[in-house]
Motif scaffolding. Structure first.
Motif, PDB file in Angstrom:
ATOM      1  N   LEU A 122       0.799  -1.075  -0.256  1.00  0.00           N
ATOM      2  CA  LEU A 122       0.206  -0.059   0.012  1.00  0.00           C
ATOM      3  C   LEU A 122       0.783   1.151   0.004  1.00  0.00           C
ATOM      4  O   LEU A 122       2.159   1.308   0.299  1.00  0.00           O
ATOM      5  N   LEU A 123       0.157   2.613  -0.335  1.00  0.00           N
ATOM      6  CA  LEU A 123       1.096   3.780  -0.215  1.00  0.00           C
ATOM      7  C   LEU A 123       0.273   4.756   0.650  1.00  0.00           C
ATOM      8  O   LEU A 123      -1.070   4.575   0.595  1.00  0.00           O
ATOM      9  N   GLY A 124       0.947   5.186   1.688  1.00  0.00           N
ATOM     10  CA  GLY A 124       0.334   6.008   2.604  1.00  0.00           C
ATOM     11  C   GLY A 124       1.366   7.279   2.820  1.00  0.00           C
ATOM     12  O   GLY A 124       2.527   7.475   2.529  1.00  0.00           O
ATOM     13  N   ASP A 125       0.752   8.370   3.440  1.00  0.00           N
ATOM     14  CA  ASP A 125       1.579   9.316   4.059  1.00  0.00           C
ATOM     15  C   ASP A 125       2.263   9.161   5.298  1.00  0.00           C
ATOM     16  O   ASP A 125       2.615   8.210   5.499  1.00  0.00           O
ATOM     17  N   SER A 126       3.112  10.251   5.378  1.00  0.00           N
ATOM     18  CA  SER A 126       4.217  10.199   6.569  1.00  0.00           C
ATOM     19  C   SER A 126       3.509   9.862   7.872  1.00  0.00           C
ATOM     20  O   SER A 126       4.450   9.725   9.056  1.00  0.00           O
ATOM     21  N   GLY A 127       2.444  10.059   8.297  1.00  0.00           N
ATOM     22  CA  GLY A 127       1.884   9.516   9.394  1.00  0.00           C
ATOM     23  C   GLY A 127       1.706   8.110   9.697  1.00  0.00           C
ATOM     24  O   GLY A 127       1.239   7.757  10.843  1.00  0.00           O
ATOM     25  N   TYR A 128       2.056   7.135   8.399  1.00  0.00           N
ATOM     26  CA  TYR A 128       2.237   5.982   8.916  1.00  0.00           C
ATOM     27  C   TYR A 128       3.469   5.318   8.951  1.00  0.00           C
ATOM     28  O   TYR A 128       4.497   5.979   8.383  1.00  0.00           O
ATOM     29  N   PRO A 129       3.845   4.191   9.588  1.00  0.00           N
ATOM     30  CA  PRO A 129       5.130   3.799   9.887  1.00  0.00           C
ATOM     31  C   PRO A 129       5.642   3.016   8.466  1.00  0.00           C
ATOM     32  O   PRO A 129       4.832   2.350   7.750  1.00  0.00           O
ATOM     33  N   LEU A 130       6.893   3.160   7.993  1.00  0.00           N
ATOM     34  CA  LEU A 130       7.288   2.710   6.991  1.00  0.00           C
ATOM     35  C   LEU A 130       7.572   1.129   7.124  1.00  0.00           C
ATOM     36  O   LEU A 130       8.083   0.670   8.108  1.00  0.00           O
ATOM     37  N   ARG A 131       7.031   0.218   6.309  1.00  0.00           N
ATOM     38  CA  ARG A 131       6.767  -1.217   6.253  1.00  0.00           C
ATOM     39  C   ARG A 131       7.030  -1.701   4.871  1.00  0.00           C
ATOM     40  O   ARG A 131       6.858  -1.028   3.817  1.00  0.00           O
ATOM     41  N   GLN A 132       7.328  -3.051   4.710  1.00  0.00           N
ATOM     42  CA  GLN A 132       7.389  -3.599   3.438  1.00  0.00           C
ATOM     43  C   GLN A 132       5.990  -3.674   2.648  1.00  0.00           C
ATOM     44  O   GLN A 132       6.020  -3.563   1.480  1.00  0.00           O
ATOM     45  N   TRP A 133       5.193  -3.507   3.282  1.00  0.00           N
ATOM     46  CA  TRP A 133       3.799  -3.762   2.938  1.00  0.00           C
ATOM     47  C   TRP A 133       2.978  -2.313   2.845  1.00  0.00           C
ATOM     48  O   TRP A 133       1.838  -1.955   2.375  1.00  0.00           O
ATOM     49  N   LEU A 134       3.763  -1.206   3.493  1.00  0.00           N
ATOM     50  CA  LEU A 134       3.073   0.129   3.428  1.00  0.00           C
ATOM     51  C   LEU A 134       4.234   1.103   3.154  1.00  0.00           C
ATOM     52  O   LEU A 134       5.058   1.295   4.150  1.00  0.00           O
ATOM     53  N   LEU A 135       4.457   1.842   2.084  1.00  0.00           N
ATOM     54  CA  LEU A 135       5.636   2.341   1.785  1.00  0.00           C
ATOM     55  C   LEU A 135       4.972   4.067   1.812  1.00  0.00           C
ATOM     56  O   LEU A 135       3.993   4.586   1.624  1.00  0.00           O
ATOM     57  N   THR A 136       5.876   4.715   2.555  1.00  0.00           N
ATOM     58  CA  THR A 136       5.661   6.134   3.089  1.00  0.00           C
ATOM     59  C   THR A 136       6.534   7.137   2.120  1.00  0.00           C
ATOM     60  O   THR A 136       7.516   6.577   1.612  1.00  0.00           O
ATOM     61  N   PRO A 137       6.357   8.393   2.095  1.00  0.00           N
ATOM     62  CA  PRO A 137       7.273   9.327   1.397  1.00  0.00           C
ATOM     63  C   PRO A 137       8.744   9.375   2.122  1.00  0.00           C
ATOM     64  O   PRO A 137       8.844   9.004   3.349  1.00  0.00           O
ATOM     65  N   ILE A 138       9.753   9.774   1.334  1.00  0.00           N
ATOM     66  CA  ILE A 138      10.990  10.150   2.020  1.00  0.00           C
ATOM     67  C   ILE A 138      11.124  11.618   2.393  1.00  0.00           C
ATOM     68  O   ILE A 138      11.090  12.393   1.544  1.00  0.00           O
ATOM     69  N   LEU A 139      10.877  11.774   3.883  1.00  0.00           N
ATOM     70  CA  LEU A 139      11.011  13.067   4.593  1.00  0.00           C
ATOM     71  C   LEU A 139      12.169  13.903   3.915  1.00  0.00           C
ATOM     72  O   LEU A 139      11.963  15.174   3.877  1.00  0.00           O
TER      73      LEU A 139
END
Length: 415
Positions: A279-296
């Motif tokens: 999944l793709l989420g914003d930086s409010g979510y923790p970075l995981r294999q299954w949930l990619l977030t932006p590079i701050l």
């Protein structure tokens, strides 16, 4: 006082004279030929009072002179009920096993119940105007009962689990992933996740009530109004794959995700080494294999390109939130759901089901003016990716960074 009354009287005469000039082509001939100006003004006043009485709630809103909504043009039907006529007929058939219709002659039929609920969802009006309009002609208590029955029917497992469903096998996952790639060019995505706030009236402070699962103050969000924080996951076509409307407005997005029934599904995929789904989420979510977030803090052109692609793809969920609230305006902040949290959650679920019906059957997006409260979800710029609670979290974070770095290189190589 006498002077004021005379002034008001002559202002009324002038007003109705202007109306007479504008509408003279449609007036009865006895008005056109009238020479006595004052008498003409009086007749206009009487005619206006009679018209106001006729369009009032008491006379117009009767079954006898109620207008059949299905005789409207397609555009007006969608404007009032948000669904097309054919889709509304399908919805009536879909909900018929779950809505009881009384046998007495004065009972409200299923079609009217569905139309009342759709009008309420779409316009966000109070129940009295919904009931008293020219399509429904029922009392406010009847509107309340109709809305409850249709909301309960849309929340039946046979309905909501059919129309709001996260992919349950590899074939369905591949279909969603391929659609995302064709639409955005971002590989491996099976959904975009975000939360949006739906305003509600302050719930009771009495925790002894059955519907009060949380204290009242927990519903006050970061923007200082009472709400439910609703988690949505959508696909590339803006169809909602999962909804979670159970948490108060002050709840952090990450906490809702940790209690989501989708999290164990994506975790299991990666435990089976099916690593090309996330999944793709914003930086409010923790970075995981299954949930990619932006590079701050991107430090290279490749990382900047990844952020651009990630945010562009993730914008689909923000657009999905906007389309949902524009189509069903009972969910926007300016309307505010006047129900307890439990009932409000059920209404949100019902609107999500209807939203997916509209997406599946290609109902045109409702054209609307710009919302004053352009709140497509309270964005929480929280860097919690590096917060390590234990060794397991450390391992998840490390694998998440490896996954993200791999995607950074994949995107860079395709430039």
């Amino acid at each position: 006082m006498c002077i004021l009354l005379c002034s008001l009287y002559y202002n009324i005469i002038i007003h109705y004279f202007i109306l007479y000039i504008i509408n003279c082509s449609t007036l009865n001939s006895k008005f056109v030929n009238m020479e006595n100006f004052e008498e003409m003004a009086n007749l206009f006043a009487i005619q206006n009072m009679e018209m106001q009485e006729n369009v009032g709630y008491g006379k117009l809103s009767t079954k006898k002179n109620r207008i059949d909504p299905f005789t409207l043009s397609d555009r007006l039907f969608i404007k009032n009920f948000r669904l097309t006529k054919d889709l509304t007929r399908y919805l009536i058939e879909l909900l018929s096993p779950f809505v009881e219709v009384k046998s007495r002659s004065s009972a409200i039929d299923l079609s009217t119940k569905v139309l009342i609920a759709l009008n309420f969802f779409g316009t966000g009006s109070y129940q009295s105007p919904v009931g008293y309009n020219i399509f429904n002609a029922v009392s406010q208590p009847s509107v309340s009962r109709c809305v409850k029955e249709i909301v309960d029917a849309l929340n039946q497992p046979q309905v909501i689990n059919t129309w709001v469903k996260f992919p349950s096998n590899i074939q369905e996952l591949n279909q969603v992933r391929d659609d995302f790639y064709r639409t955005t060019g971002f590989p491996g995505v099976i959904g975009c996740i975000d939360c949006t706030h739906v305003a509600i009236v302050p719930p009771s402070t009495n925790l002894n009530l059955v519907e009060n699962h949380h204290p009242e103050y927990l519903y006050i969000n970061r923007k200082n109004y009472h709400s439910i924080n609703v988690q949505l996951i959508c696909d590339s076509k803006l169809k909602i794959l999962n909804v979670n409307a159970l948490f108060p407005g002050s709840t952090h997005d990450n906490h809702i995700w940790n209690n989501s029934n989708v999290l164990p599904v994506v975790q299991e995929l990666h435990e089976r080494n099916l690593n090309d789904y996330y999944l793709l989420g914003d930086s409010g979510y923790p970075l995981r294999q299954w949930l990619l977030t932006p590079i701050l803090n991107p430090s290279s052109a490749a990382e900047i390109h990844y952020n651009t692609k990630q945010m562009c793809t993730r914008s689909l969920i923000e657009r999905c939130n906007g389309v949902l609230k524009a189509r069903f305006r009972c969910l926007i902040k300016d309307r505010t759901l006047h129900y307890n949290p439990e009932k409000s959650s059920a209404i949100i679920n019902a609107c999500v089901v209807l939203h997916n019906l509209c997406i599946t059957y290609n109902v045109p997006e409702y054209i609307y003016e710009e919302l004053e409260e352009n709140d497509m979800g309270i964005y929480q710029e929280v860097e919690n990716n590096d917060v390590i609670h234990n060794n397991q979290q450390n391992r998840y974070l490390m694998l998440g960074r490896q996954q993200r770095n791999r995607i950074v290189q994949v995107l860079q190589n395709r430039i």
